[in-house]
Motif scaffolding. Structure first.
Motif: not given
Length: 284
Positions: A106, A100-101, A103-104
């Protein structure tokens, strides 16, 4: 030629068959993550810094040595199936979190370090429990074959996982390789939940007494066969298991390969180990 029935005889046991299928899917995801993690650090978070890749490896595999007194204790004392349910769940959530980090957009290098260390802690408790758990899935006569097939599954995943990771990175992005790994843990968790507990070959558990760790170390050192094996594993682990650093840096700097080329190069490493594990599985 090896008889296929002899090589895969442990798969006749229902519990082992279910476990092997789930473990294979999860192992492929794990090797996908390892390849994607090195590629992320080398090409996106640093300017081809091999030392950063080495730091990730140290943080991911160091806990298995540092936590040795406690991981062995847990594997000796607690129900192995429950231990594996916890470790596999934690590892899956960590993989999804890193995905998730990424893909975002971040993700930062220190976060990869943190996730590598946490995954290493989870793997430190998972590894001894997983290795001992095989003995609960099959009879004593089938145990050598089951152990060899476990090694075959791990190395077959090592053959497939990096190549798939390279394709995923090239087509979808690095973050999706982490997400796929997180989802792959569903397979092994489902396998653990589907096992027939009544058919498990429960092993005698170690008693609780002071000095057990030192006693175990003395036993290993006093037996020439175990001592030779321990020294060999130390040398291989120290000087041989740093191949991800060399493969990733050679792929980028020497061969100027893309993610697909890097994944294929990583997968080729597993051809010999798969062959060796199959030969071992065919022995009585």
């Amino acid at each position: 030629m090896l008889a296929m029935g002899a090589v895969f005889r442990s798969l006749r046991t229902r519990n082992y068959r279910i476990w092997a299928a789930g473990a294979l899917v999860s192992n492929i995801g794990t090797w996908m993550q390892r390849a994607a993690q090195d590629w992320l650090v080398l090409t996106q978070l640093t300017e081809q810094n091999a030392a950063a890749v080495g730091m990730v490896m140290a943080l991911q595999f160091g806990p298995q040595l540092l936590l040795l007194p406690w991981t062995g204790l847990v594997a000796d004392r607690l129900p192995l199936r429950k231990v594996l349910l916890w470790t596999q769940t934690i590892s899956g959530l960590l993989a999804l979190g890193l995905g998730i980090l990424t893909l975002g957009g971040w993700v930062q290098l220190w976060q990869v370090y943190l996730f590598a260390a946490l995954l290493g802690c989870s793997a430190a408790f998972d590894a001894p429990a997983r290795q001992i758990f095989v003995a609960e899935l099959v009879s004593e006569a089938e145990l050598p074959n089951a152990v060899s097939l476990n090694a075959t599954s791990f190395n077959l995943a090592r053959l497939v996982g990096p190549a798939v990771a390279g394709l995923v990175i090239a087509t979808l992005g690095t973050g999706w390789a982490f997400v796929v790994n997180g989802l792959s843990f569903v397979a092994v968790l489902a396998a653990l939940l589907c096992l027939r507990t009544a058919d498990l070959h429960l092993q005698p558990r170690a008693g609780r007494r002071p000095g057990a760790l030192l006693e175990g170390l003395r036993l290993v050192w006093q037996r020439p066969d175990l001592r030779a094996m321990a020294i060999m594993l130390f040398l291989l682990g120290t000087f041989g298991l740093n191949f991800p650093i060399f493969i990733s840096t050679m792929a980028v700097q020497a061969f100027h390969a893309d993610a697909k080329g890097y994944g294929l190069l990583s997968s080729i490493m597993a051809v010999g180990t798969v062959s060796g594990a199959l030969l071992a599985a065919g022995r009585q």
